[in-house]
Enzyme design. Structure first.
Site, PDB file in Angstrom:
ATOM      1  N   PHE A   1       0.836  -1.179  -0.137  1.00 12.18           N
ATOM      2  CA  PHE A   1       0.102  -0.083   0.021  1.00 12.18           C
ATOM      3  C   PHE A   1       0.709   1.332  -0.150  1.00 12.18           C
ATOM      4  CE2 PHE A   1       0.868  -0.448   4.687  1.00 12.18           C
ATOM      5  CZ  PHE A   1       1.028   0.990   5.048  1.00 12.18           C
TER       6      PHE A   1
ATOM      7  N   LYS B   1      -1.356  -7.762  -8.529  1.00 19.67           N
ATOM      8  CA  LYS B   1      -2.411  -7.548  -7.565  1.00 19.67           C
ATOM      9  C   LYS B   1      -1.806  -6.609  -6.505  1.00 19.67           C
ATOM     10  CE  LYS B   1      -3.265  -8.741  -3.514  1.00 19.67           C
ATOM     11  NZ  LYS B   1      -3.869  -7.731  -2.469  1.00 19.67           N
TER      12      LYS B   1
ATOM     13  N   GLU C   1      -5.173  -4.018  -1.497  1.00 21.52           N
ATOM     14  CA  GLU C   1      -6.598  -3.386  -1.618  1.00 21.52           C
ATOM     15  C   GLU C   1      -7.044  -2.250  -0.742  1.00 21.52           C
ATOM     16  OE1 GLU C   1      -5.727  -6.147   2.002  1.00 21.52           O
ATOM     17  OE2 GLU C   1      -5.249  -6.006   0.044  1.00 21.52           O
TER      18      GLU C   1
ATOM     19  N   SER D   1       5.681  -6.882   4.273  1.00 20.70           N
ATOM     20  CA  SER D   1       6.302  -7.246   5.402  1.00 20.70           C
ATOM     21  C   SER D   1       7.052  -8.601   5.425  1.00 20.70           C
ATOM     22  CB  SER D   1       5.029  -7.382   6.508  1.00 20.70           C
ATOM     23  OG  SER D   1       4.372  -8.676   6.352  1.00 20.70           O
TER      24      SER D   1
ATOM     25  N   CYS E   1       9.728   1.365   3.739  1.00 25.37           N
ATOM     26  CA  CYS E   1      10.598   0.362   4.162  1.00 25.37           C
ATOM     27  C   CYS E   1      11.982   0.945   4.383  1.00 25.37           C
ATOM     28  CB  CYS E   1      10.442  -0.775   3.137  1.00 25.37           C
ATOM     29  SG  CYS E   1      11.205  -0.332   1.583  1.00 25.37           S
TER      30      CYS E   1
ATOM     31  N   GLU F   1       9.306  -3.598  13.279  1.00 26.23           N
ATOM     32  CA  GLU F   1       9.164  -2.725  12.371  1.00 26.23           C
ATOM     33  C   GLU F   1       7.812  -2.003  12.592  1.00 26.23           C
ATOM     34  OE1 GLU F   1       9.266  -2.238   7.546  1.00 26.23           O
ATOM     35  OE2 GLU F   1       8.440  -3.906   8.393  1.00 26.23           O
TER      36      GLU F   1
END
Length: 495
Positions: free
Chosen positions: A148, A172, A175, A225, A280, A380
Site C-alpha cells: 500500500f 495484485k 486492496e 512485511s 521500508c 518494524e
C-alpha cells in the site's frame, strides 16, 4: 459509491458479491469499494496473460521500447492527476506522491533501454567451426504483488522490467489503495501495450494464493512485511516458481561526533517522519555515537518537530499526512505508550496530539534510551516513531546494526572519509548511505536488502530485474563446410 473492478484484457470485470472498503485516511470515511477477486477471477486474468504471451514475446524490441517512451510521457503529463489518486487513498502529501511517481518513472526510463539490456554474448570459433552465443528469453507469466505504501512506484518497479523483458503480468495491488494500479494499467494501454499483457486483480489472500499456486505463473515479485514475504517465498518456490520477496526493515542512521549535526537533524526528521514513516527505507533508529551527540540531536530534532505541519495530504500546507488505516494508527500508538514500561524515555509523545478530523492521524514521536530487546527497537513499526540508541564508539554502532535481523538500508553521517569508507566495508546491509539518510538506488542500480529483508536471490528493478525476469539460453552451432566428418562416441571436446 464508486466500485473499483479488476482490469483484464483491457476490460473492467468482477462482481460485487465480495468487496472491501477503500478509505480516505484524512477523513476516516469510506470513499470507494473494491471488488475482491475469486480464484476464478484470478485464473481468468492468468489465462489472459498466458494468451497474450506469444504475441508480446514476438514483438520487436524497438516496438516494445516505444511503449515505454510513450508511457514515460504519459506519466509526466498526468502526474498531477495520478498524485491526487495516491493522496486520496494512501494519505501521503501531494509532494510526496509526486516524488513517488518520479522515482517510478526512473524505472520506465531504464526499461526503455531494453534493446541494450537484453543483449546476449557470442564467442566465435570455440572449436574448429563451432560458435557459441547466449540469449535472454522471458520467463512467462509474472505475478506482481505490491504494497500500500507506494501504489505507483513499486508497481512500476515490477511491471516495467517484467514487460520490457517480454513477459506478461498479473498485478495484485494492495486492496487499501487500489485505484492507482488501474490508472497505471490504462496508461500502459494508451501507450500501446496490447490487451492482456498487463492485467490487474484486486483482493486478499484468495487472490494471492491463486497466483502462488497456479502452474501458469512462472515468477512472483512481492514487496511487503517480512512474515508475508517469507510465507510467499516458501509457498511459491515449493510450487517451482522463481521468487523475489522483499520484506521489512529496521533502518539505522549512525551519527558520528564530527558530523554536521544540524544537517543530520534535518535528515533524521525527513527520513523518519516523511510519508508518516510508512516507508521500508524510513530511518527508524538514530544511533548517536556519544552522549553529547545524542543530547544535541534530540534537542535539534525536537525543535524541528515542533514546527511540523500535519494534516490532509491534499492540503499544500501539510508536511505529513495520516496513516493508512485506523487499526494501523492504533498499533503504532501502542509502541509509544508502552515504551516507558520497557525502560525507554518518551521525549515527544505523538499519541497525545489532537486533530480536528476523524482521519487516521497521529503525531510524531521521539523516544530516547532505546535498547535492543524493547519492542520499539525490535519491531518494524512503520509509523512516525524515531528511536534514539546511544552507543560509545563506532564499533558499537556497527555491532548493533550487524546484529539486527533486518538489513534493508542504513546510513552514516560523518565528515571523515576514512570512517565512511570503513562503514561501507564493515556494515552487513544491502543499501548504504553516506550523509544520505534514505539510500534508495537510482533506476540503473537495483534495490534490495539482506537477511530478513529479502527472500530470494535477486534484488528488484535495475540490472538484477533483467536477470530475474529472463532465462539465459546458450546455443552452440556448427555449420557444414564440406569437411569430412566421422562418428565419435567420446564426450565433446573443445580441441
Amino acid at each position: 459509491m464508486t466500485l473499483i473492478r479488476h482490469l483484464v484484457e483491457g476490460r473492467e470485470t468482477g462482481s460485487d458479491r465480495r468487496t472491501g472498503p477503500v478509505f480516505d485516511p484524512a477523513t476516516g470515511e469510506v470513499q470507494r469499494e473494491v471488488v475482491f477477486a475469486t480464484a476464478t477471477d484470478v485464473e481468468t486474468a492468468i489465462a489472459a496473460a498466458k494468451a497474450a504471451l506469444p504475441g508480446w514475446r514476438a514483438t520487436g524490441l524497438i516496438k516494445r521500447a516505444d511503449v515505454f517512451f510513450r508511457l514515460r510521457q504519459l506519466l509526466v503529463e498526468r502526474q498531477d492527476e495520478l498524485a491526487a489518486i495516491i493522496t486520496s487513498e494512501h494519505g501521503k502529501v501531494l509532494s510526496d506522491a509526486a516524488g513517488e511517481i518520479s522515482r517510478g518513472i526512473e524505472n520506465v526510463e531504464f526499461a526503455a533501454g531494453l534493446v541494450h539490456l537484453l543483449k546476449g554474448e557470442r564467442s566465435e570459433q570455440v572449436s574448429r567451426g563451432v560458435d557459441v552465443h547466449s540469449v535472454k528469453q522471458p520467463v512467462g507469466v509474472v505475478g506482481a504483488i505490491t504494497p500500500f505504501n507506494f501504489p505507483v512506484m513499486v508497481p512500476l518497479w515490477m511491471t516495467a522490467s517484467a514487460i520490457a523483458c517480454g513477459n506478461t503480468v498479473v498485478l495484485k495491488p494492495s486492496e487499501k489503495d487500489p485505484s492507482a494500479a488501474v490508472f497505471l494499467a490504462k496508461l500502459y494501454e494508451e501507450a500501446g501495450l496490447p490487451a492482456g499483457v498487463l492485467n490487474v486483480v484486486h483482493g486478499d489472500k484468495v487472490a494471492v494464493d491463486t497466483l502462488l499456486d497456479s502452474p501458469d505463473v512462472k515468477a512472483v515479485s512481492f514487496v511487503g512485511s517480512t512474515p508475508v514475504a517469507k510465507s510467499i517465498y516458501e509457498r511459491a518456490t515449493a510450487n517451482g516458481k522463481r521468487v523475489q520477496a522483499l520484506g521489512g526493515a529496521k533502518n539505522h542512521m549512525v551519527v558520528m561526533a564530527d558530523a554536521d549535526l544540524d544537517g543530520a537533524a534535518d535528515a533524521a526528521v525527513s527520513a523518519a517522519y516523511g510519508s508518516a514513516g510508512e516507508r521500508c527505507m524510513a530511518v527508524s533508529v538514530l544511533v548517536a555515537v556519544g552522549d553529547h551527540v545524542a543530547d544535541s540531536l534530540i534537542e535539534k530534532v525536537s525543535e524541528r518537530v515542533a514546527a511540523l505541519k500535519i494534516g490532509a495530504g491534499s492540503d499544500p500546507a501539510s508536511e505529513m499526512g495520516p496513516l493508512i488505516t485506523r487499526e494501523h494508527r492504533d498499533k503504532v500508538a501502542s509502541y509509544v505508550t508502552g515504551a516507558e514500561a520497557e525502560g525507554a524515555r518518551v521525549v515527544i509523545d505523538g499519541t497525545t496530539q489532537q486533530f480536528d478530523s476523524n482521519g487516521f492521524f497521529i503525531g510524531v514521536s521521539l523516544i530516547d534510551q532505546v535498547k535492543p530487546g524493547m519492542k520499539v527497537y525490535d519491531d518494524e513499526i512503520f509509523g512516525p516513531v524515531l528511536a534514539v540508541v546511544r552507543v560509545e564508539t563506532y564499533d558499537d554502532a556497527v555491532a548493533l546494526i550487524n546484529a539486527n535481523p533486518y538489513a534493508n538500508g542504513t546510513a552514516i553521517f560523518t565528515r571523515d572519509g576514512g570512517t565512511a569508507r570503513r562503514f561501507e566495508v564493515d556494515i552487513e546491509v544491502g543499501m548504504v548511505g553516506v550523509n544520505v539518510p534514505i539510500p534508495v538506488p537510482v533506476g540503473a542500480y537495483s534495490f534490495g536488502g539482506w537477511k530478513n529483508s529479502l527472500f530470494g536471490d535477486s534484488h528488484i528493478y535495475g540490472p538484477e530485474s533483467v536477470h530475474f525476469y529472463t532465462r539465459s539460453k546458450v546455443v552452440t552451432t556448427r555449420w557444414p563446410d564440406h569437411t569430412p566428418t566421422q562418428v565419435d562416441l567420446g564426450f565433446p571436446s573443445n580441441h
